[in-house]
Design an enzyme around this catalytic site. Structure first.
Site, PDB file in Angstrom:
ATOM      1  N   HIS A   1       0.571  -1.451  -0.308  1.00  0.00           N
ATOM      2  CA  HIS A   1      -0.055  -0.255   0.152  1.00  0.00           C
ATOM      3  C   HIS A   1       0.347   1.744   0.186  1.00  0.00           C
ATOM      4  CE1 HIS A   1       0.883  -0.751   3.903  1.00  0.00           C
ATOM      5  NE2 HIS A   1       0.817   0.863   4.517  1.00  0.00           N
TER       6      HIS A   1
ATOM      7  N   ASP B   1       1.326   5.355   2.153  1.00  0.00           N
ATOM      8  CA  ASP B   1       0.740   6.508   2.937  1.00  0.00           C
ATOM      9  C   ASP B   1      -0.569   6.645   3.378  1.00  0.00           C
ATOM     10  OD1 ASP B   1       2.862   4.915   5.259  1.00  0.00           O
ATOM     11  OD2 ASP B   1       1.928   3.773   4.270  1.00  0.00           O
TER      12      ASP B   1
ATOM     13  N   HIS C   1       4.758   0.111  -0.211  1.00  0.00           N
ATOM     14  CA  HIS C   1       4.906  -0.786   0.655  1.00  0.00           C
ATOM     15  C   HIS C   1       4.156  -1.940   1.605  1.00  0.00           C
ATOM     16  CE1 HIS C   1       3.970   2.281   3.370  1.00  0.00           C
ATOM     17  NE2 HIS C   1       3.550   1.551   4.200  1.00  0.00           N
TER      18      HIS C   1
ATOM     19  N   ARG D   1       5.955 -10.085  16.974  1.00  0.00           N
ATOM     20  CA  ARG D   1       7.255  -8.836  16.231  1.00  0.00           C
ATOM     21  C   ARG D   1       6.253  -7.652  16.800  1.00  0.00           C
ATOM     22  NH1 ARG D   1       5.578  -5.519  11.714  1.00  0.00           N
ATOM     23  NH2 ARG D   1       6.964  -4.550  10.588  1.00  0.00           N
TER      24      ARG D   1
END
Length: 725
Positions: A580, A582, A652, A662
């Site tokens: 996508h 931002d 990204h 994570r």
């Protein structure tokens, strides 16, 4: 809140003498049989099958339906406001004030309910369709349909109407050029069917003023003022709608009676102040006309003078001086008109009463809005340049002054640095034009221990950087413990399935929530303070490394952990977060990224700071606009930060976390203070209260020899939704 409460009795409404509450007897004309969204969809379907008469029928009905609904809403709200006149509450027992206030609210609500549709959601346009009407998209369909059925004059008007709001539309420009060459097409056919009367009259007035026809200028400028206040009344009435929650805030919104009233009322007042900008805006133009309303009187005072009407010239000059009392030229004009007319005749002439009332109301609204900005952190950007300084609270004035001075200093120093860089670029004539992109990057990281591991060149893109050493191992562990502790304490979205994949869960905490939990003793306060300081550290590094000329403001930030769901990993093919961009909507097939809502168009830079690397998968990667061609990959590890610009140059995604957890701090920044995070202002104030210091501890690590970076923003607006990197 204490300063707001004494104002409440002034807002009491009553519909006549005390009596039973009930709905109004008056009823509005019936709503259109079909809502505008259904009519628009029917018109688009007719266009697709080439049924041109149906396109005309449905699109014209859609435009009329939307206009009728808006007009009905305005009429209803104005009628209900007029029917519930203000009554003084002097002499009443203080204990009755609140009851009378809410009695008035109930009467207003009953009135509004009585003229509302039985199915309000059926007639409410969604954001996307409202955007289509604002862009005048129905006229794009209509101009083709009119042409196909040989109604050329209407086709020309529809094309012109669309082009006025979309001047970059190449195909429509070509259509208009074609129409201009057609036989029988008149200049008057090129009409803007959505032109607003106040702006049309103003333009005519200015045109006649420029042509030195003062009588005609006066006629149209006075008409423009009349139409302006009609439009202003309508605009303000439309602001009184439902509360607009920002992003996913409604999931966590928890306010008591007076907090909820304050939040909603400030939103309404801010919208009403925004009518100044709305009425001064012109379709297809980026910026509104500055000081639009006062400028009417600037033109009028001189037009009346040229017309020999000194009384009116004095009246308009004095009216203009209500907004700009120290304007040297206008004061000189007023002195001249007074001398010509005579002091005795000039003295009794007052500024226009309706403008005095407008100014007084506007200043009272600004006082409330600035007060809520100062005390509650509800941001307000003043649309006017004439607001007296004393309306703004002293503390807020000082904050804004420091920000302006800091921004000016940084801009000057960065400007000097850029001049040196430009000199170097000129000396290297053989270097490609792309090199200029990299030269802007590469500023100092301003913190010891941090180092650039990868830059834009090694990441095969532009405006990208990977920095290691931002956190120590102990700091990473402390922040991970904070996340788990906050999740145990409960922060509103712990343990939920990730919004981006059903194969992972995620939980996290915002900066303000962590500080509040620390204040309550539910998490270590020093850990929450570390979280706050670390986000400031990343912001300053981004500003300095990318050599930004203006400060970055937080748009949204949160600490989030993703955990793989073991039983859902077999045969998994999705990402943890698909590719996508931002600040725009990525269309990978068309290789374009559309910068319009619902994308967070105001975001300018993004960063993610990793807290660990002891998991499988979860790599961060950049791609081309096709969302498939990977250009670079970054493996997470403790203390590693990835920073990049938020635009279409940096698509990204995050690969699937297939085992373990994570954790990272996700940060988004904006260069526009109007879109800075409201929670951040509250967090800044809470840190100052808890730690009794004017500067964040980490800022002291910056040495005097290093380049200065942007000061912490104290502006704030809304928190964006819980989106993730």
């Amino acid at each position: 809140m204490a300063l707001l409460l004494p104002l409440l009795p002034l807002l009491v409404w009553a519909a006549g003498p005390p009596g039973p509450l009930g709905p109004p007897e008056h009823s509005e004309p019936p709503l259109p049989a079909e809502p505008p969204d259904a009519l628009f969809a029917a018109g688009a379907e007719a266009y697709a099958r080439g049924d041109w008469p149906a396109v005309v029928l449905q699109m014209e009905r859609a435009l009329r339906a939307r206009a009728a609904i808006r007009a009905r809403s305005v009429r209803c709200r104005l009628r209900c406001a007029n029917a519930t006149a203000v009554v003084p509450t002097d002499g009443l027992e203080p204990t009755l004030h609140d009851l009378l206030f809410f009695r008035g609210l109930l009467r207003r609500a009953a009135c509004l309910r009585g003229c509302g549709p039985t199915q309000p959601s059926r007639y409410r346009l969604g954001e996307e369709l409202e955007r289509e009407f604002r862009k005048r998209s129905p006229y794009n369909y209509l101009q083709v349909a009119y042409f196909k059925i040989n109604k050329v004059a209407k086709a020309v008007a529809a094309a012109h109407t669309f082009f006025v709001a979309n001047p970059e539309h190449v195909e429509m420009k070509q259509n208009l050029e074609y129409y201009q060459m057609m036989a029988g097409v008149r200049e008057s056919d090129f009409a803007d069917l959505e032109a607003r009367p106040h702006m049309t009259e103003f333009r005519l007035g200015v045109r006649f003023y420029s042509e030195e026809q003062p009588a005609a200028a006066v006629l149209h400028l006075e008409k423009a003022l009349q139409e302006y206040f009609v439009a202003d009344t309508e605009c303000r009435a439309l602001c009184e709608g439902p509360y607009d929650y920002e992003g996913y805030n409604y999931l966590e919104y928890n306010a008591d009676l007076f907090q909820a009233m304050t939040d909603h009322y400030m939103q309404v007042l801010s919208c009403k102040q925004g009518c100044v900008t709305e009425l001064a805006s012109q379709p297809g133009r980026e910026k509104p006309l500055e000081d639009f309303l006062p400028s009417h009187f600037n033109y009028l005072q001189f037009a009346y003078y040229n017309n020999g009407n000194y009384e009116k010239a004095i009246e308009c000059a004095k009216t203009y001086l209500l907004f700009f009392p120290n304007d040297e030229v206008m004061n000189q004009n007023l002195a001249y008109y007074t001398a010509v007319l005579g002091e005795d005749l000039a003295r009794p002439i007052e500024p226009r009463k309706e403008i005095q009332a407008y100014r007084q109301r506007s200043l009272m609204e600004k006082e409330l809005l600035f007060f809520s900005y100062d005390v509650f952190g509800i941001p307000f950007v003043d649309p006017d340049t004439w607001t007296p300084e004393e309306v703004i609270p002293k503390r807020l004035r000082e904050k804004q002054k420091v920000e302006r001075e800091t921004a000016a200093r940084i801009s000057e120093e960065i400007g000097n640095l850029m001049k040196e860089i430009e000199t170097l670029v000129e000396e290297k004539a053989k270097e490609s034009a792309e090199m200029s992109k990299f030269i802007r990057e590469g500023g100092p990281l301003v913190y010891e221990g941090a180092s650039v591991t990868m830059n834009s060149k090694s990441l095969n893109g532009s405006q990208r950087v990977v920095v290691d050493g931002v956190l120590s191992a102990e700091e990473c562990r402390e922040l991970q413990r904070l996340t788990n502790a906050a999740a145990s304490a409960g922060d509103g979205y712990r343990g939920k399935t990730s919004p981006h994949t059903p194969s992972e869960t995620f939980y996290g905490v915002t900066v303000l929530k962590a500080l509040k939990l620390g204040q309550e003793g539910k998490v270590p306060l020093q850990s929450a303070h570390l979280y706050y300081n670390v986000t400031e550290k990343v912001r300053h590094m981004m500003e300095s490394y990318f050599r930004l000329e203006v400060p970055l403001h937080f748009s949204y930030s949160h600490l989030v952990c993703r955990t793989a769901i073991d039983e859902k990993q077999e045969g998994r093919s999705d990402n943890s977060h698909e590719v996508h961009v931002d600040n725009c909507i990525l269309n990978a097939e068309a290789l374009v990224c559309v910068k319009e809502p619902p994308a967070y168009t105001f975001r300018d830079y993004s960063a993610i700071l990793y807290l660990n690397g002891d998991f499988e998968g979860g790599a961060f990667y950049f791609t081309e606009l096709d969302a498939k061609t990977q250009t670079a990959e970054v493996q997470p590890q403790c203390g590693r930060a990835v920073g990049f610009s938020s635009g279409s140059e940096n698509p990204h995604g995050v690969k699937a976390v297939t085992k373990g957890q994570r954790c990272a701090i996700a940060l988004w920044f904006t260069l526009d203070p109007r879109h800075s995070e409201r929670e951040r202002v509250q967090a800044d104030d809470l840190v100052k209260m808890l730690f009794r210091t004017e500067e964040v501890d980490l800022l002291q690590e910056t040495s005097a020899e290093q380049e200065p970076t942007a000061a912490t923003s104290t502006a704030g607006l809304h928190a964006a939704g819980k989106d993730e990197l």
